[in-house]
Design a protein around this motif. Structure first.
Motif, PDB file in Angstrom:
ATOM      1  N   VAL A  26      51.331  35.436  39.757  1.00 46.81           N
ATOM      2  CA  VAL A  26      50.885  36.433  38.782  1.00 46.81           C
ATOM      3  C   VAL A  26      51.126  35.929  37.360  1.00 46.81           C
ATOM      4  CG1 VAL A  26      51.235  38.788  37.936  1.00 46.81           C
ATOM      5  CG2 VAL A  26      51.209  38.329  40.403  1.00 46.81           C
ATOM      6  N   ALA A  27      52.215  35.233  37.139  1.00 45.71           N
ATOM      7  CA  ALA A  27      52.552  34.723  35.806  1.00 45.71           C
ATOM      8  C   ALA A  27      51.557  33.682  35.301  1.00 45.71           C
ATOM      9  CB  ALA A  27      53.958  34.127  35.831  1.00 45.71           C
ATOM     10  N   GLU A  34      40.415  38.113  35.497  1.00 47.17           N
ATOM     11  CA  GLU A  34      39.723  38.796  36.589  1.00 47.17           C
ATOM     12  C   GLU A  34      40.180  38.188  37.910  1.00 47.17           C
ATOM     13  OE1 GLU A  34      35.197  39.878  37.493  1.00 47.17           O
ATOM     14  OE2 GLU A  34      35.611  37.735  37.720  1.00 47.17           O
ATOM     15  N   HIS A  35      40.410  39.057  38.894  1.00 49.44           N
ATOM     16  CA  HIS A  35      40.812  38.638  40.242  1.00 49.44           C
ATOM     17  C   HIS A  35      39.874  39.334  41.202  1.00 49.44           C
ATOM     18  CE1 HIS A  35      43.181  38.706  43.967  1.00 49.44           C
ATOM     19  NE2 HIS A  35      43.845  37.672  43.472  1.00 49.44           N
ATOM     20  N   TRP A  36      39.178  38.568  42.032  1.00 49.78           N
ATOM     21  CA  TRP A  36      38.140  39.128  42.886  1.00 49.78           C
ATOM     22  C   TRP A  36      38.255  38.555  44.294  1.00 49.78           C
ATOM     23  CZ3 TRP A  36      34.094  37.152  45.701  1.00 49.78           C
ATOM     24  CH2 TRP A  36      33.074  38.046  46.057  1.00 49.78           C
ATOM     25  N   PHE A  37      38.117  39.421  45.305  1.00 52.18           N
ATOM     26  CA  PHE A  37      38.190  39.004  46.710  1.00 52.18           C
ATOM     27  C   PHE A  37      36.981  39.606  47.421  1.00 52.18           C
ATOM     28  CE2 PHE A  37      41.589  38.013  50.090  1.00 52.18           C
ATOM     29  CZ  PHE A  37      40.662  37.862  51.108  1.00 52.18           C
ATOM     30  N   SER A  38      36.245  38.772  48.137  1.00 51.72           N
ATOM     31  CA  SER A  38      35.035  39.223  48.806  1.00 51.72           C
ATOM     32  C   SER A  38      35.334  40.191  49.937  1.00 51.72           C
ATOM     33  CB  SER A  38      34.257  38.015  49.355  1.00 51.72           C
ATOM     34  OG  SER A  38      35.023  37.319  50.314  1.00 51.72           O
ATOM     35  N   SER A  44      40.073  43.506  49.237  1.00 51.10           N
ATOM     36  CA  SER A  44      38.837  43.158  48.540  1.00 51.10           C
ATOM     37  C   SER A  44      38.768  43.843  47.183  1.00 51.10           C
ATOM     38  CB  SER A  44      37.632  43.554  49.398  1.00 51.10           C
ATOM     39  OG  SER A  44      37.538  44.962  49.508  1.00 51.10           O
ATOM     40  N   GLY A  45      37.695  43.561  46.482  1.00 53.82           N
ATOM     41  CA  GLY A  45      37.424  44.224  45.221  1.00 53.82           C
ATOM     42  C   GLY A  45      37.702  43.350  44.020  1.00 53.82           C
ATOM     43  N   ARG A  46      37.545  43.968  42.866  1.00 54.94           N
ATOM     44  CA  ARG A  46      37.706  43.278  41.586  1.00 54.94           C
ATOM     45  C   ARG A  46      38.813  43.959  40.793  1.00 54.94           C
ATOM     46  NH1 ARG A  46      35.768  44.308  36.366  1.00 54.94           N
ATOM     47  NH2 ARG A  46      35.461  42.428  35.122  1.00 54.94           N
ATOM     48  N   ARG A  47      39.753  43.146  40.328  1.00 59.63           N
ATOM     49  CA  ARG A  47      40.824  43.613  39.483  1.00 59.63           C
ATOM     50  C   ARG A  47      40.705  42.942  38.123  1.00 59.63           C
ATOM     51  NH1 ARG A  47      41.059  43.763  44.243  1.00 59.63           N
ATOM     52  NH2 ARG A  47      40.793  41.547  44.419  1.00 59.63           N
ATOM     53  N   GLN A  48      40.984  43.706  37.091  1.00 63.22           N
ATOM     54  CA  GLN A  48      40.932  43.177  35.737  1.00 63.22           C
ATOM     55  C   GLN A  48      42.270  43.441  35.072  1.00 63.22           C
ATOM     56  OE1 GLN A  48      37.768  41.930  34.566  1.00 63.22           O
ATOM     57  NE2 GLN A  48      38.947  40.993  32.933  1.00 63.22           N
ATOM     58  N   GLY A  49      42.928  42.401  34.616  1.00 66.99           N
ATOM     59  CA  GLY A  49      44.167  42.558  33.871  1.00 66.99           C
ATOM     60  C   GLY A  49      45.417  42.416  34.714  1.00 66.99           C
ATOM     61  N   GLN A  52      46.765  45.349  37.414  1.00 70.38           N
ATOM     62  CA  GLN A  52      46.070  45.418  38.698  1.00 70.38           C
ATOM     63  C   GLN A  52      46.295  44.152  39.531  1.00 70.38           C
ATOM     64  OE1 GLN A  52      41.933  46.320  37.944  1.00 70.38           O
ATOM     65  NE2 GLN A  52      42.334  48.523  37.961  1.00 70.38           N
ATOM     66  N   ILE A  53      46.356  43.012  38.871  1.00 69.30           N
ATOM     67  CA  ILE A  53      46.599  41.760  39.597  1.00 69.30           C
ATOM     68  C   ILE A  53      47.997  41.785  40.216  1.00 69.30           C
ATOM     69  CG2 ILE A  53      46.879  39.262  39.330  1.00 69.30           C
ATOM     70  CD1 ILE A  53      44.532  39.434  37.257  1.00 69.30           C
TER      71      ILE A  53
END
Length: 157
Positions: A26-27, A34-38, A44-49, A52-53
């Motif tokens: 995370v650091a 942006e962190h995204w998993f299919s 799954s999904g999209r995380r921003q910041g 959320q990560i």
């Protein structure tokens, strides 16, 4: 030389995951990364910041506490201010009953000055969805939770 350093850093990052040191991962993200998993499952999904990560990696540690990766290939291109790396991998984990699971996939990582700007994770979503279903049935309720961030089946590039 620079690409060799990035490859070493990526290998070290996967070693941190294998050791369960998810905070070290995370650091490595920029605050607005942006962190995204299919797929369509609890991971799954999209995380921003950062917040959320961090939540996603906390969930990963609870749902797949013995997750281990084998790196099968790394490719790096670009300059220090805009680097793209692709890491091919095979992962392994077990459920509470001792059944072993494996999946394969790729991380597409965009970096700027050594920090992760975006991470997109692609794998066999049927395998992870089925495995998470088994984990939920065995008491890891969070394996069936709604995605953290924005549920999405597609990445925005």
């Amino acid at each position: 030389m620079y690409h060799t350093i990035v490859k070493q850093k990526l290998r070290s990052s996967f070693a941190q995951v294998n050791a369960g040191n998810l905070d070290a991962i995370v650091a490595q993200f920029t605050p607005d990364a942006e962190h995204w998993f299919s797929g369509d499952h609890a991971l799954s999904g999209r995380r921003q910041g950062s917040a959320q990560i961090q939540q996603w990696y906390d969930r990963l540690g609870r749902v797949l506490p013995d997750l281990r990766f084998e790196i099968t290939g790394i490719s790096v291109s670009g300059l220090p201010n805009d680097t793209v790396a692709m890491v091919e991998w095979i992962d392994h984990f077990t459920d509470p009953a001792g059944a072993a699971y494996t999946n394969q996939g790729v991380h597409v990582v965009r970096l700027a000055w050594g920090k992760i700007r975006s991470l997109h994770i692609f794998c066999d979503t049927q395998v992870i969805t089925a495995a998470l279903g088994h984990l939920a049935e065995q008491g890891r309720e969070e394996a069936a939770a709604e995605p953290i961030g924005t549920p999405t089946a597609f990445a925005t590039v």
